[in-house]
Design a protein around this motif. Structure first.
Motif, PDB file in Angstrom:
ATOM      1  N   ASN A 248       5.060  -9.804  -4.490  1.00 28.54           N
ATOM      2  CA  ASN A 248       5.601  -8.696  -5.277  1.00 28.54           C
ATOM      3  C   ASN A 248       4.763  -8.537  -6.548  1.00 28.54           C
ATOM      4  N   PHE A 249       3.899  -7.553  -6.559  1.00 27.15           N
ATOM      5  CA  PHE A 249       3.029  -7.338  -7.713  1.00 27.15           C
ATOM      6  C   PHE A 249       3.844  -6.962  -8.938  1.00 27.15           C
ATOM      7  N   ASN A 250       3.426  -7.494 -10.098  1.00 23.00           N
ATOM      8  CA  ASN A 250       3.923  -6.926 -11.348  1.00 23.00           C
ATOM      9  C   ASN A 250       2.958  -5.840 -11.798  1.00 23.00           C
ATOM     10  N   ALA A 251       3.009  -5.435 -13.049  1.00 18.23           N
ATOM     11  CA  ALA A 251       2.169  -4.323 -13.502  1.00 18.23           C
ATOM     12  C   ALA A 251       0.686  -4.634 -13.411  1.00 18.23           C
ATOM     13  N   THR A 252       0.323  -5.920 -13.470  1.00 16.57           N
ATOM     14  CA  THR A 252      -1.099  -6.264 -13.559  1.00 16.57           C
ATOM     15  C   THR A 252      -1.653  -7.018 -12.364  1.00 16.57           C
ATOM     16  N   GLY A 253      -0.819  -7.542 -11.456  1.00 17.31           N
ATOM     17  CA  GLY A 253      -1.395  -8.229 -10.317  1.00 17.31           C
ATOM     18  C   GLY A 253      -0.451  -9.213  -9.658  1.00 17.31           C
ATOM     19  N   ILE A 254      -1.027 -10.246  -9.023  1.00 22.38           N
ATOM     20  CA  ILE A 254      -0.257 -11.192  -8.232  1.00 22.38           C
ATOM     21  C   ILE A 254      -0.909 -12.573  -8.324  1.00 22.38           C
ATOM     22  N   SER A 255      -0.086 -13.625  -8.242  1.00 16.89           N
ATOM     23  CA  SER A 255      -0.606 -14.991  -8.205  1.00 16.89           C
ATOM     24  C   SER A 255      -0.929 -15.368  -6.761  1.00 16.89           C
ATOM     25  N   TYR A 277       3.194  -2.007  -9.673  1.00 13.01           N
ATOM     26  CA  TYR A 277       1.807  -2.167 -10.115  1.00 13.01           C
ATOM     27  C   TYR A 277       1.322  -0.912 -10.838  1.00 13.01           C
ATOM     28  N   THR A 278       0.738  -1.097 -12.020  1.00 15.90           N
ATOM     29  CA  THR A 278       0.230   0.045 -12.800  1.00 15.90           C
ATOM     30  C   THR A 278      -1.236  -0.138 -13.178  1.00 15.90           C
ATOM     31  N   GLY A 279      -1.914  -1.133 -12.613  1.00 11.62           N
ATOM     32  CA  GLY A 279      -3.311  -1.400 -12.962  1.00 11.62           C
ATOM     33  C   GLY A 279      -4.273  -0.524 -12.197  1.00 11.62           C
ATOM     34  N   GLY A 280      -5.531  -0.966 -12.146  1.00 11.09           N
ATOM     35  CA  GLY A 280      -6.592  -0.192 -11.522  1.00 11.09           C
ATOM     36  C   GLY A 280      -7.000  -0.738 -10.170  1.00 11.09           C
ATOM     37  N   VAL A 304       2.592  -3.340   3.765  1.00 10.38           N
ATOM     38  CA  VAL A 304       2.274  -3.026   2.372  1.00 10.38           C
ATOM     39  C   VAL A 304       3.162  -1.884   1.915  1.00 10.38           C
ATOM     40  N   LEU A 305       3.829  -2.083   0.773  1.00 10.27           N
ATOM     41  CA  LEU A 305       4.706  -1.069   0.197  1.00 10.27           C
ATOM     42  C   LEU A 305       4.188  -0.693  -1.192  1.00 10.27           C
ATOM     43  N   GLY A 306       4.455   0.525  -1.609  1.00 14.27           N
ATOM     44  CA  GLY A 306       4.120   0.936  -2.969  1.00 14.27           C
ATOM     45  C   GLY A 306       2.649   1.250  -3.163  1.00 14.27           C
ATOM     46  N   PHE A 307       2.129   0.900  -4.353  1.00 19.00           N
ATOM     47  CA  PHE A 307       0.762   1.213  -4.796  1.00 19.00           C
ATOM     48  C   PHE A 307       0.481   2.717  -4.741  1.00 19.00           C
ATOM     49  N   PRO A 308       1.303   3.526  -5.424  1.00 15.49           N
ATOM     50  CA  PRO A 308       1.049   4.975  -5.417  1.00 15.49           C
ATOM     51  C   PRO A 308      -0.292   5.293  -6.072  1.00 15.49           C
ATOM     52  N   GLY A 309      -1.011   6.230  -5.492  1.00 19.52           N
ATOM     53  CA  GLY A 309      -2.299   6.654  -6.041  1.00 19.52           C
ATOM     54  C   GLY A 309      -3.471   5.809  -5.592  1.00 19.52           C
ATOM     55  N   PHE A 310      -3.228   4.855  -4.684  1.00 18.15           N
ATOM     56  CA  PHE A 310      -4.310   3.992  -4.217  1.00 18.15           C
ATOM     57  C   PHE A 310      -4.420   4.043  -2.693  1.00 18.15           C
ATOM     58  N   SER A 311      -5.623   3.802  -2.232  1.00 19.02           N
ATOM     59  CA  SER A 311      -5.856   3.529  -0.828  1.00 19.02           C
ATOM     60  C   SER A 311      -5.890   2.013  -0.661  1.00 19.02           C
ATOM     61  N   VAL A 312      -5.069   1.484   0.260  1.00 20.75           N
ATOM     62  CA  VAL A 312      -4.888   0.037   0.392  1.00 20.75           C
ATOM     63  C   VAL A 312      -5.513  -0.441   1.693  1.00 20.75           C
TER      64      VAL A 312
END
Length: 713
Positions: A248-255, A277-280, A304-312
């Motif tokens: 579960n990503f937070n705004a900046t990434g994942i461990s 997630y709100t990063g780049g 994979v769920l979420g990551f709006p605006g990205f190609s995953v």
């Protein structure tokens, strides 16, 4: 992420004979905590159930300590010297809670949380330390929560984390801080029989264990602040070990989960949630380590769920030990158009898609707009950079000092307007593929000290090197064009229907450069410091023109590491600006093409501005045997001087014929091994007779070239 109430919502009806047996084992005494909410370390808060009397000491060896009836025991002191054989929270259908706060330290031989799978047991470690020397059994509604402090299992044998073999996959561990660690012997198994292992911070250290999944178990990682070591191996490689891993990503990434050895995940289920997630863009490892095995087909069970605006995409590879999520920009619905009349390229508000162009974008500068770049934007790499796509309106991009830009494809003037892409002093432009000067009105100019256009296509496609089509390439005043194509050094940089001007700048290529083939091209080479230096140089074609224009000190040159092929073209030499017929004095020699192998040469050369106005004569040396293409200026009447060479006993004798040995002139013999960097050997005055010089003969395999220059006495 799971919270502290999660066990209540996941009540299980399964029985646990092993847990009941452990709870009912006869000990020296059974001590029950009797205070509603009080100190674990206060003896008066315990009752000896076995004796039917108040306790006379804290639970210790041989004792079973029980916390039930909704009671809460709090520990903020060190009682690690009193080690009960078993701590049970609770031993019936009620609730029990143990809080180990800062300063608290407790050691137990065995731990049972929710012994009946029907009560609610909770251990909260909030800065203290809990050490379990034996086994720990967490029932269906049991929870161990660590926010700070430590939970340590000291047993070196294989054991369970969660339920038991007879009642597996029960209970929960949640780590938001502090440390959860085991001390197992290398090679021993740690079976993930917990129903839920939630990790949102802190450290999970199973570094010496072989971690084995269990059917129905879930490992949930949230955010990027935790450190997670899953031991020497991670085995989720058959149906009985099928485990779900949530990231579960937070705004900046994942461990990531680190594994030091064999990693087998072919029976895992991977769920990745990027809703928060709100990063780049970037790559995010989910598992790290070496020895990946049996993960090649796992993509089929990754969600994979979420990551709006990205190609995953997923990058999973057994061979290279890679298991990562890759985020790229989502394909744009249309071009990303610069919409400011005169503004900053690196400002998202100046673009139609409200972002600086990135991968997946076609960046367009048109409508008479001017984009200026003074900062480093090279991390955002658009698929296409298009400067100008309208027939009546221009587009301009200025890359100034400090500006850096990279694109996969660059096009200038696709519709015929006078569009300009300018790399100015201190700016850098890099292209990873093809640059097209599409129409004759378009210009790519690289001008000023430190101005660099670099092509790094590294492609085997011979058409993808620097420019093609029409338009003008101008490299001046210290600017540099570099073509780096190490994947294919025979790749061709084609200039067709182009005008290329190099005046005080340089074009350097480790690939081949061709001018004119299949089109009409003009190459203008200016004064001293102008350089075209490809691996090989080929120029040919009706209507193709090579112009050399001298400044006061001389002229630039073509310098080839390989061969030069010159034919079917017009060569014009303009020497009107040459001071005194050569700047440094009369009888000056200028290399026009410096190469190891001249494959062919033109038959005629037009020279203007030398005779008459300069008071000097000239001639052009063209010799495919000596690999010479030079122009020589001298005091009239000037004729070519031919040398005779003979060798005897390791000494060369170089002779100027009597007809060329004139009184009133000094003759200097010069030598070189590479037709550049000429070194004087000897100077003698002309006598009207044969004039001989001597020099040691070159050793076997070496070369020696000689020339003679003259100067009035």
């Amino acid at each position: 992420m799971k919270n502290s109430f999660y066990p209540i919502l996941r009540k299980s009806l399964s029985a646990s004979a092993a847990l009941l047996a452990l709870a009912c084992t006869v000990h020296a005494d059974t001590l029950a905590f009797i205070a509603a909410d009080d100190d674990y370390a206060t003896v008066a808060n315990w009752n000896n159930v076995t004796a039917g009397a108040p306790a006379t000491a804290l639970p210790s060896a041989g004792d079973t300590a029980v916390i039930n009836g909704g009671r809460i025991a709090n520990l903020a002191s060190d009682v690690s010297g009193s080690v009960p054989t078993s701590l049970v929270i609770p031993n019936n259908t009620s609730e029990g809670t143990l809080n180990i706060d800062a300063g608290g330290a407790l050691v137990v031989t065995g731990l049972v949380v929710d012994s009946t799978n029907d009560g609610i047991g909770t251990v909260n470690i909030n800065g203290g330390a809990l050490t379990v020397n034996g086994t720990a059994a967490i029932g269906a509604l049991g929870l161990v929560s660590i926010s700070s402090g430590s939970y340590t299992s000291t047993t070196t044998a294989s054991h369970f984390l969660g339920g038991t073999d007879s009642a597996p996959v029960t209970g929960s561990y949640e780590i938001s801080g502090g440390t959860l660690q085991t001390s197992q012997a290398p090679g021993s198994f740690l079976q993930l029989t917990t129903e839920y292992l939630g990790i949102s911070g802190g450290t999970v250290d199973f570094s010496s264990a072989t971690v084995v999944g269990y059917l129905g178990s879930t490992v949930s990682v949230t955010g990027d602040t935790a450190t997670i070591d899953f031991g020497s191996s991670l085995l989720v490689n058959n149906a009985s070990r099928a485990t779900t891993f949530e990231f579960n990503f937070n705004a900046t990434g994942i461990s990531p989960i680190k594994v030091d050895g064999t990693t087998r995940l072919n029976n895992a289920t991977i769920v990745i949630d990027g809703t928060n997630y709100t990063g780049g863009t970037g790559s995010f490892p989910l598992f790290t380590g070496t020895g990946y095995d049996q993960i090649g087909g796992i993509s089929a069970i990754v969600t994979v769920l979420g990551f709006p605006g990205f190609s995953v995409s997923m990058n999973i590879n057994d061979t290279t030990d890679v298991f990562e999520l890759v985020l790229s920009p989502a394909a744009a619905a249309g071009p990303n158009v610069f919409n400011k009349p005169n503004g900053d390229y690196n400002n998202a508000l100046n673009w139609s898609l409200a972002r600086v162009p990135v991968a997946g974008d076609t960046a367009v500068i048109n409508n008479n707009n001017i984009a200026n770049l003074d900062t480093d934007a090279s991390a955002a790499v658009p698929d296409t950079l298009r400067v100008g796509n309208q027939p009546a309106n221009t587009g301009t991009l200025n890359i100034n000092a400090g500006g850096k830009l990279t694109a996969s494809l660059i096009q200038v003037s696709t519709a015929g307007a006078a569009d300009v892409l300018a790399v100015n002093a201190g700016g850098t432009l890099e292209c990873l593929g093809l640059v097209s000067l599409v129409n004759a009105a378009g210009t790519l100019q690289v001008s000023g000290v430190g101005a660099v256009y670099r092509n790094s296509s590294n492609t085997t496609d011979p058409t993808k090197a620097i420019t093609t089509g029409a338009g003008t390439l101008s490299v001046t005043n210290g600017g540099t064009v570099e073509v780096n194509n190490p994947a294919n050094l025979n790749a061709v940089t084609d200039f067709k229907n182009n005008t290329v001007t190099v005046d005080g700048g340089s074009i350097v290529s480790d690939a081949r450069i061709r001018f004119g083939f299949g089109g009409t091209t003009t190459l203008n080479i200016g004064g001293v410091g102008s350089l075209v230096a490809p691996k090989d140089f080929m120029i040919s074609g009706a209507g193709t023109i090579l112009n050399y224009t001298f400044d006061a000190n001389g002229v630039g040159r073509i310098d080839c590491a390989g061969f030069a092929h010159l034919q079917n073209l017009t060569i014009n030499i303009q020497a009107a600006a040459l001071a005194g017929g050569g700047g440094a004095g009369l009888d000056s020699v200028f290399d026009l093409v410096d190469t190891q192998n001249v494959a062919s040469l033109p038959l005629a050369v037009n020279v203007t501005g030398a005779a008459g106005t300069q008071g000097v004569d000239w001639f052009v040396r063209q010799d495919t045997f000596l690999n010479l293409f030079q122009i020589v200026f001298g005091d009239p009447p000037l004729e070519p001087i031919f040398l005779d060479v003979s060798e005897s006993a390791g000494t060369l004798t170089i002779t100027v014929d009597a007809a060329d040995s004139k009184t009133g002139f000094d003759y200097t013999l010069e030598s070189s091994s590479v037709l550049s960097g000429w070194t004087p050997v000897e100077t003698k005055p002309g006598t009207g007779a044969d004039l001989s010089f001597t020099d040691p003969a070159p050793t076997a395999g070496d070369k020696a070239f000689y020339r003679v220059s003259t100067a009035p006495q």
